[in-house]
Scaffold this motif. Structure first.
Motif, PDB file in Angstrom:
ATOM      1  N   SER A 106       0.849  -1.190   0.000  1.00 22.98           N
ATOM      2  CA  SER A 106       0.000   0.000   0.000  1.00 22.98           C
ATOM      3  C   SER A 106       0.880   1.233   0.000  1.00 22.98           C
ATOM      4  O   SER A 106       2.041   1.191   0.434  1.00 22.98           O
ATOM      5  CB  SER A 106      -0.933   0.022   1.215  1.00 22.98           C
ATOM      6  N   ALA A 107       0.317   2.339  -0.482  1.00 30.53           N
ATOM      7  CA  ALA A 107       1.053   3.603  -0.466  1.00 30.53           C
ATOM      8  C   ALA A 107       1.336   4.045   0.964  1.00 30.53           C
ATOM      9  O   ALA A 107       2.392   4.630   1.240  1.00 30.53           O
ATOM     10  CB  ALA A 107       0.259   4.670  -1.217  1.00 30.53           C
ATOM     11  N   ALA A 108       0.407   3.742   1.881  1.00 33.54           N
ATOM     12  CA  ALA A 108       0.619   4.125   3.280  1.00 33.54           C
ATOM     13  C   ALA A 108       1.832   3.406   3.862  1.00 33.54           C
ATOM     14  O   ALA A 108       2.643   4.009   4.585  1.00 33.54           O
ATOM     15  CB  ALA A 108      -0.635   3.823   4.104  1.00 33.54           C
ATOM     16  N   GLU A 109       1.974   2.103   3.553  1.00 33.36           N
ATOM     17  CA  GLU A 109       3.153   1.364   4.012  1.00 33.36           C
ATOM     18  C   GLU A 109       4.430   1.943   3.405  1.00 33.36           C
ATOM     19  O   GLU A 109       5.448   2.104   4.091  1.00 33.36           O
ATOM     20  CB  GLU A 109       3.032  -0.109   3.628  1.00 33.36           C
ATOM     21  N   ALA A 110       4.376   2.246   2.115  1.00 37.07           N
ATOM     22  CA  ALA A 110       5.550   2.809   1.450  1.00 37.07           C
ATOM     23  C   ALA A 110       5.924   4.156   2.062  1.00 37.07           C
ATOM     24  O   ALA A 110       7.110   4.453   2.267  1.00 37.07           O
ATOM     25  CB  ALA A 110       5.288   2.955  -0.042  1.00 37.07           C
ATOM     26  N   ASP A 111       4.921   4.976   2.362  1.00 36.42           N
ATOM     27  CA  ASP A 111       5.190   6.279   2.980  1.00 36.42           C
ATOM     28  C   ASP A 111       5.835   6.113   4.354  1.00 36.42           C
ATOM     29  O   ASP A 111       6.721   6.893   4.734  1.00 36.42           O
ATOM     30  CB  ASP A 111       3.897   7.082   3.112  1.00 36.42           C
ATOM     31  N   ALA A 112       5.403   5.108   5.100  1.00 33.92           N
ATOM     32  CA  ALA A 112       6.002   4.859   6.419  1.00 33.92           C
ATOM     33  C   ALA A 112       7.479   4.495   6.272  1.00 33.92           C
ATOM     34  O   ALA A 112       8.322   4.935   7.069  1.00 33.92           O
ATOM     35  CB  ALA A 112       5.238   3.749   7.142  1.00 33.92           C
ATOM     36  N   VAL A 113       7.809   3.713   5.235  1.00 38.02           N
ATOM     37  CA  VAL A 113       9.201   3.340   4.998  1.00 38.02           C
ATOM     38  C   VAL A 113      10.022   4.571   4.613  1.00 38.02           C
ATOM     39  O   VAL A 113      11.129   4.782   5.127  1.00 38.02           O
ATOM     40  CB  VAL A 113       9.287   2.259   3.905  1.00 38.02           C
TER      41      VAL A 113
END
Length: 534
Positions: free
Chosen positions: A286-293
């Motif tokens: 998900s984009a949210a997971e990628a943003d967290a990384v």
């Protein structure tokens, strides 16, 4: 990382592309590159030195300046800026392949730079000038890269031919000259730990052995047999009991080759442990997971990047060059396809909960390529998934997603396990031509143990496509597919972590791919509604 501004009066897209890929700043004139905004200034011009040049060179607080390629030829000698750099030139060589050698600017022994150019031949080098790179002309060694500390001026005589700027090794040489000018030195080799050791882990291991600056020291896998395979390459490898033990070790970089649903979690844990991270595709589900990384990488001042290895597929390199060179005119329509008719694999690739779905599996490769080719921002995504035959796996049997872009262009990607007839791998339309990439049906021929014929037919995706450029007059040109430099991604990775050079692959690009795939799955689940990527 050293901040570099490239001042160029050359109207050449190749140079512009190189500057952009190197993540350098660009300026059309020195008045647009004030000294307080850059650690160093690179000047590439075929125009005579004007008052702004003189003013810059006389400024007491200016940053180091490096004069490249045509600048040396256009400014010449006789009391000008080139004389202030402590070198003078007599003649020009003929245009030919030049072998540039440097122990100073090539500390990891990656080999000579071969560049086709014509070279200003050195007549005199002042005693206080450091000669950093040379090229042989007959029995004479001519200075190619120099640095004069007294005047903070450097010279790189190659780079007059725009084709030189297409070479990452040329950009590396230039960047190392700049780093020498500002007093920046390389770090120690990077200690690499592999988390997961399947087929792709073996590829990473071989790359670490081949690329100076990367030192494979540890492999963690739940299957001892896989660790044993890795030890056949590097007998001294450590084998931590689990991923947490790997993160607690003294490795500098962790390569995450676990299933996709765990990518973001392992990346966050590794970044929190102070490690740089290479992620397998997709970056996250998900984009949210990628943003967290991305946020964790910034907070911990660590580097994270995704192994987008298919950027170096020979047919994609040829296709991208044709598009970038304008051979199709303005590209407005693209179709990409991969697949065939057959049962998907029974491993996690076909489990939607783990892989993210069929769109995430191959889309992580193809959409990265499509977005690079199209250039414009995605304005909307529609998609459809079909589950019609292979009911023992949860990935869709056939997926189609379509993209619209801000400039009105469109692209479609299809992945199918129900395609008894193959579509072309690539179908690209531009205002001045089209490219069709047709699959090759290759067979590896060998002998069996008793000497009879053994034929192994490769899957279409295992061979680069044949690319045909169709011209408006009906003629067709078969495009050459270049052989990429071996381990190109890992060489860029070493350059980034050891020397501070930027990579052509960025985590933000991979995050964009995830956002498009996430939007596609949302569209497919809602009857093909238009979804704007997050």
């Amino acid at each position: 990382m050293t901040s570099v501004t490239v001042v160029s009066a050359l109207a050449d897209s190749t140079l512009d592309t190189a500057v952009s890929q190197a993540h350098w700043q660009a300026a059309a004139g020195l008045e647009q590159a004030p000294p307080d905004r850059s650690d160093a200034i690179v000047v590439v011009t075929d125009q005579p030195a004007g008052p702004d040049i003189v003013a810059l060179l006389e400024a007491p607080d200016r940053p180091p300046v490096v004069l490249v390629g045509p600048t040396v030829r256009s400014w010449g000698s006789g009391g000008g800026p080139v004389d202030a750099a402590g070198v003078s030139f007599a003649d020009m060589s003929r245009r030919h392949e030049i072998r540039v050698r440097s122990d100073v600017l090539d500390p990891r022994g990656e080999g000579d730079l071969l560049v086709v150019d014509n070279l200003p031949l050195v007549d005199k080098v002042m005693p206080d000038v450091e000669v950093l790179a040379t090229a042989a002309m007959g029995l004479d060694q001519h200075a190619v890269a120099t640095w004069r500390p007294e005047t903070s001026l450097g010279v790189l005589t190659v780079g007059g031919d725009p084709a030189a700027w297409e070479s990452w090794r040329f950009l590396r040489l230039l960047r190392r000259l700049v780093d020498h000018a500002v007093g920046r030195t390389e770090r120690a080799p990077v200690r690499v730990g592999l988390l997961g050791y399947g087929a792709i882990g073996h590829e990473h291991a071989r790359a670490c052995m081949a690329v100076p600056g990367l030192d494979l020291v540890s492999v963690c896998d739940s299957n001892p047999a896989r660790v044993d395979v890795a030890r056949q390459l590097v007998p001294s490898l450590a084998s931590p009991a689990d991923g947490r033990a790997l993160l607690d070790s003294d490795v500098d970089l962790v390569v995450v080759s676990t299933p996709p649903d765990s990518h973001a979690g392992w990346a966050l844990a590794a970044l929190a442990a102070g490690k740089h991270v290479v992620l397998e595709k997709p970056m996250a589900l998900s984009a949210a997971e990628a943003d967290a990384v991305l946020s964790a990488a910034a907070d911990n001042d660590r580097h994270v990047v995704v192994y987008q290895n298919r950027r170096w597929d020979p047919d994609f390199l040829a296709l991208r060059r044709a598009v970038d060179d304008g051979r199709l005119g303005e590209v407005f329509h693209l179709e990409a396809f991969v697949g065939g008719h057959g049962h998907p694999c029974n491993y996690w690739h076909s489990d939607a909960a783990v892989s993210g779905g069929a769109i995430f599996d191959w889309g992580s490769h193809y959409l990265d390529q499509v977005l690079l080719l199209m250039g414009s921002e995605v304005s909307g995504v529609t998609a459809a998934n079909h589950k019609r035959r292979w009911h023992d796996v949860t990935n869709a049997d056939h997926s189609r997603l379509s993209l619209t872009f801000d400039d009105g262009a469109e692209a479609t990607f299809i992945h199918s396990d129900l395609a008894a007839a193959l579509k072309p791998k690539w179908y690209v339309l531009g205002t001045e031509g089209a490219i069709v990439g047709t699959w090759r049906q290759e067979t590896v021929v060998a002998r069996t143990d008793i000497g009879t014929l053994d034929e192994d037919r490769l899957a279409p995706a295992d061979s680069p496509a044949n690319l045909d450029l169709h011209h408006p007059d009906g003629s067709v040109t078969r495009l050459a597919t270049p052989s990429p430099a071996p381990y190109a991604f890992h060489r860029e990775l070493a350059d980034q972590l050891v020397a501070g050079l930027p990579m052509s692959v960025t985590a933000q690009q991979s995050r964009h791919v995830v956002s498009v795939m996430e939007a596609a799955e949302t569209s497919a689940a809602t009857g093909g509604a238009v979804v704007v990527p997050a």
